[in-house]
Design a protein around this motif. Structure first.
Motif, PDB file in Angstrom:
ATOM      1  N   GLN A  11      35.833  -0.888  49.545  1.00  0.00           N
ATOM      2  CA  GLN A  11      36.048  -0.769  48.181  1.00  0.00           C
ATOM      3  C   GLN A  11      35.672   0.389  47.761  1.00  0.00           C
ATOM      4  O   GLN A  11      36.171   1.007  46.789  1.00  0.00           O
ATOM      5  N   MET A  12      34.464   1.157  48.072  1.00  0.00           N
ATOM      6  CA  MET A  12      34.236   2.516  47.634  1.00  0.00           C
ATOM      7  C   MET A  12      35.304   3.592  47.941  1.00  0.00           C
ATOM      8  O   MET A  12      35.772   4.563  47.173  1.00  0.00           O
ATOM      9  N   ASN A  13      36.076   3.664  49.227  1.00  0.00           N
ATOM     10  CA  ASN A  13      37.025   4.628  49.338  1.00  0.00           C
ATOM     11  C   ASN A  13      38.336   3.991  48.429  1.00  0.00           C
ATOM     12  O   ASN A  13      38.976   5.087  47.946  1.00  0.00           O
ATOM     13  N   GLN A  14      38.375   2.971  48.203  1.00  0.00           N
ATOM     14  CA  GLN A  14      39.580   2.565  46.889  1.00  0.00           C
ATOM     15  C   GLN A  14      38.962   3.301  45.531  1.00  0.00           C
ATOM     16  O   GLN A  14      40.064   3.842  44.944  1.00  0.00           O
ATOM     17  N   VAL A  15      37.789   3.262  45.252  1.00  0.00           N
ATOM     18  CA  VAL A  15      37.317   4.089  43.911  1.00  0.00           C
ATOM     19  C   VAL A  15      37.624   5.429  44.115  1.00  0.00           C
ATOM     20  O   VAL A  15      38.108   5.973  43.318  1.00  0.00           O
ATOM     21  N   PHE A  16      37.260   5.935  45.502  1.00  0.00           N
ATOM     22  CA  PHE A  16      37.693   7.739  45.433  1.00  0.00           C
ATOM     23  C   PHE A  16      39.053   7.926  45.498  1.00  0.00           C
ATOM     24  O   PHE A  16      39.535   8.639  44.738  1.00  0.00           O
ATOM     25  N   MET A  17      39.778   6.954  45.859  1.00  0.00           N
ATOM     26  CA  MET A  17      41.274   7.208  45.910  1.00  0.00           C
ATOM     27  C   MET A  17      41.670   7.120  44.656  1.00  0.00           C
ATOM     28  O   MET A  17      42.625   7.899  43.915  1.00  0.00           O
ATOM     29  N   LEU A  55      39.125   3.937  28.473  1.00  0.00           N
ATOM     30  CA  LEU A  55      39.492   4.581  30.038  1.00  0.00           C
ATOM     31  C   LEU A  55      39.640   3.375  30.866  1.00  0.00           C
ATOM     32  O   LEU A  55      40.231   2.946  31.793  1.00  0.00           O
ATOM     33  N   PHE A  56      38.365   2.750  31.023  1.00  0.00           N
ATOM     34  CA  PHE A  56      38.220   1.499  31.861  1.00  0.00           C
ATOM     35  C   PHE A  56      38.310   0.158  31.572  1.00  0.00           C
ATOM     36  O   PHE A  56      38.118  -0.792  31.957  1.00  0.00           O
ATOM     37  N   GLN A  73      34.836  -2.131  37.986  1.00  0.00           N
ATOM     38  CA  GLN A  73      34.138  -3.343  38.334  1.00  0.00           C
ATOM     39  C   GLN A  73      33.606  -3.300  39.773  1.00  0.00           C
ATOM     40  O   GLN A  73      32.689  -4.019  40.127  1.00  0.00           O
ATOM     41  N   ILE A  74      34.089  -2.400  40.526  1.00  0.00           N
ATOM     42  CA  ILE A  74      33.666  -2.268  41.967  1.00  0.00           C
ATOM     43  C   ILE A  74      32.341  -1.616  42.102  1.00  0.00           C
ATOM     44  O   ILE A  74      31.316  -1.969  42.420  1.00  0.00           O
ATOM     45  N   VAL A  75      32.042  -0.603  41.125  1.00  0.00           N
ATOM     46  CA  VAL A  75      31.008   0.162  40.992  1.00  0.00           C
ATOM     47  C   VAL A  75      29.908  -0.523  40.316  1.00  0.00           C
ATOM     48  O   VAL A  75      28.803  -0.683  40.617  1.00  0.00           O
ATOM     49  N   VAL A  76      30.105  -0.939  39.150  1.00  0.00           N
ATOM     50  CA  VAL A  76      29.275  -1.695  38.122  1.00  0.00           C
ATOM     51  C   VAL A  76      28.948  -3.130  38.741  1.00  0.00           C
ATOM     52  O   VAL A  76      27.584  -3.491  38.790  1.00  0.00           O
ATOM     53  N   LYS A  77      29.880  -3.852  38.969  1.00  0.00           N
ATOM     54  CA  LYS A  77      29.389  -5.218  39.426  1.00  0.00           C
ATOM     55  C   LYS A  77      29.019  -5.584  40.788  1.00  0.00           C
ATOM     56  O   LYS A  77      28.261  -6.228  41.305  1.00  0.00           O
TER      57      LYS A  77
END
Length: 649
Positions: free
Chosen positions: A522-528, A592-593, A615-619
């Motif tokens: 999931q974090m890799n998805q955020v970086f992408m 933006l979000f 959602q991934i970072v916050v929740k």
């Protein structure tokens, strides 16, 4: 002789100067005398005019049919003329120096005191009408109070005829009803209408108390509750009192049966309990009109008089009946209005809930689709990586042996060349045909390039596996830098220079981070998502001026992305992804979000990338995802997550 002449000359000069001074002083005295004579004449004329005005005023007061008072601010009588009113009692003791309120009945004292206060505050005329008991029946009077200088008040009281009093009463009645009707039409605020009604009735009827009671019937012991009242200041407040119906059975029964109660003298009431209750309230005369609404609510207006016999006139009963009719309509309208508002609010709340549910459903659906896409992509990437990895491992594992074999063969050929020279023509011809010297030099290079290519393929496969992370489920210790590097490797083709697009330079400023507990995939998805957005912004900025370079002490306008990581003192991991693109407005930054928000053309963006990242970072990671940007100043996305996460059960 000369000194004598000099003396005579000086004497003449002094005499001349003295004469001039005497002449000047004489002129001044004459002028002052003339001015004094003129002032004396003016004073005499003013005195004469004042005497004439005083005589005129006294003459007017002598023939004036009205009762006249001049009062100070405390209501003390300064002047008094009885006028032509002869049938008023208690006028014999009226003398200057006494309070005017001493000579008035109780109910009139309150009105006069209120009128005096109003005149002093507003500096304007105040008038009111009242009724007094006389020897030959009730008399109708009008008092007019007007302000004078030095905080004084002039009061004129005149007797009015029965027809004029009735006309005024009708006018007041119509005015009261008009005010109530206007208020009902304007606000439909029942509390304000009831409060105005009791105050107006108390003033109009000149009574000691006017109150409105609600009949609380939805209880085990029904009772009457006073909710609004207007009263004389000396009377106790009834707003907290509750009277049980059984305590005033006669009054309660009549009110519940829509009957009007008219008691001119409480002592004539046959019911001892009702007589005692009214006496406890201090009433000597009492009137009550019930209110029954279409919605089933019951209330009553009560009018109380506390200073002896008080006959209730038919006009007063008619007025109060008209008021109760208006109030009954207002209650029904207010209740209908309240129900309408509640219904409208309920419908609006449900519409908002449905809209929120629909938005949440759309967001969830989009997230599910995106998650499924990422899952399918991950499976595809993992499958491709696995399929590529096997032959690549075969190639990479054998290429070293092949290199060694080639080196051995080349060494063997060199030995043949040294010991069997010159070769036979056929071998010599073949050596010349294959260019043995070039082949001997280039073949190791080819094998070395193949080795480098195989290693590169291994790195790409590893990056694909690191990015998909299908072999790692849940929260585990992860090397954040490895995930960022894998993402950059997959985006390498977009970072390279293209026709009309310069190379995007990536600056990696990694801090000393330990392994971070997180969902790696999931974090890799955020970086992408964040790096893809940064690349899109820099590509859109082609042909425009970029913001300040991200590398200090350089003036290069090339597009740049800076990635910085650090561990804060409170064990928070911070990842900053900054670009020097064209930036964005505050309005865009705030949205933006939001789900489905995008500034990209149709077909290029779904508006879910940053929303899912948020959602991934916050929740999912109890962190924060922030964006700082301004037009022409690039954009910076800041990811903050805890170093340690609670393990999932």
């Amino acid at each position: 002789m000369q000194s004598s002449d000099k003396f005579h000359y000086q004497a003449r000069e002094a005499h001349h100067e003295s004469g001039l001074r005497v002449e000047t002083r004489t002129t001044e005295l004459k002028n002052a005398l003339k001015q004094l004579q003129a002032e004396i004449v003016e004073h005499q004329q003013t005195k004469q005019q004042l005497s004439q005005k005083t005589s005129e005023l006294e003459a007017v007061l002598k023939v004036l049919p009205h009762l006249y008072f001049r009062l100070d601010a405390d209501g003390v009588i300064l002047d008094y003329k009885p006028g032509k009113i002869e049938n008023l009692h208690n006028l014999q003791g009226v003398v200057p120096g006494k309070q005017i309120l001493e000579f008035l009945p109780h109910t009139l004292k309150v009105q006069f005191q209120q009128a005096i206060t109003q005149v002093l505050q507003t500096k304007s005329l105040v008038s009111f009408q009242y009724t007094l008991p006389l020897l030959k029946g009730n008399g109708n009077f009008e008092a007019r109070l007007s302000p004078l200088q030095e905080q004084q008040i002039i009061v004129l009281v005149r007797e009015i005829s029965h027809s004029e009093a009735k006309f005024r009463a009708i006018a007041q009645r119509e005015a009261l009803l008009n005010r109530l009707s206007s208020q009902i039409r304007a606000s439909l605020e029942l509390n304000c209408i009831l409060e105005t009604a009791v105050q107006e009735i108390c003033n109009l009827f000149q009574i000691d108390r006017c109150a409105f009671f609600w009949y609380r019937q939805n209880t085990d012991s029904p009772y009457w509750e006073c909710v609004y009242e207007a009263k004389s200041p000396i009377l106790p407040c009834l707003l907290t009192d509750r009277v049980i119906s059984t305590e005033i059975e006669l009054i309660a029964v009549k009110a519940l049966h829509k009957e009007v109660i008219r008691i001119d003298d409480v002592n004539t009431v046959n019911d001892p309990i009702a007589q005692q209750v009214l006496g406890d309230f201090g009433f000597t005369a009492f009137m009550s009109l019930p209110i029954h609404t279409q919605s089933g609510e019951i209330g009553a207006f009560s009018c109380g008089y506390c200073h002896g016999f008080r006959p209730w006139l038919d006009d007063e009963v008619e007025l109060l009946q008209a008021v109760t009719d208006q109030i009954a309509i207002a209650i029904d309208q207010a209740k209908l209005y309240t129900q309408t508002r509640i219904t409208a609010q309920t419908a609006q709340d449900k519409a908002q809930q449905l809209e929120a549910a629909l938005l949440e459903l759309q967001q969830t659906q989009a997230q599910l689709i995106q998650t499924e896409k990422m899952s399918s992509l991950g499976q595809l990437v993992a499958g491709i990586a696995h399929e590529i990895n096997n032959p690549v491992n075969f190639i990479y594992g054998n290429i070293n042996h092949a290199s060694q074999y080639v080196r051995d063969l080349l060494h063997l050929i060199q030995l043949y060349q040294q010991h069997y020279c010159p070769p036979i023509p056929e071998i010599h011809q073949q050596i010349y045909a294959i260019d043995l010297d070039f082949l001997s030099q280039d073949l190791p290079k080819i094998l070395n390039s193949m080795n480098i290519g195989a290693k590169r393929i291994q790195q790409i496969v590893l990056s694909l596996r690191n990015f998909s992370r299908l072999d790692e489920d849940g929260i585990k210790p992860v090397d954040i830098h490895e995930g960022i590097d894998s993402t950059l490797l997959l985006l390498q083709s977009r970072l390279k220079a293209k026709p009309g697009q310069p190379e995007i330079q990536v600056i990696q400023e990694y801090g000393n981070l330990p392994q971070v507990m997180c969902h790696a995939g999931q974090m890799n998805q955020v970086f992408m998502n964040l790096l893809t957005n940064a690349i899109d912004a820099l590509e859109e900025g082609v042909g425009k001026e970029f913001s300040q370079p991200l590398i200090p002490n350089t003036q290069s306008p090339i597009p740049q992305i800076r990635i910085r990581t650090e561990l804060t003192a409170d064990e928070q991991v911070t990842i900053r992804i900054t670009d020097n693109g064209p930036g964005m407005t505050e309005k865009v930054s705030k949205s933006l979000f939001d789900p489905f928000f995008t500034t990209k053309p149709v077909g290029r963006g779904t508006g879910m990338g940053l929303s899912i990242s948020y959602q991934i970072v916050v929740k999912k990671h109890c962190g924060q995802l922030q964006c700082f940007s301004a037009p022409g100043a690039g954009a910076e996305f800041v990811i903050t997550i805890p170093l340690q996460q609670a393990l999932e059960e």
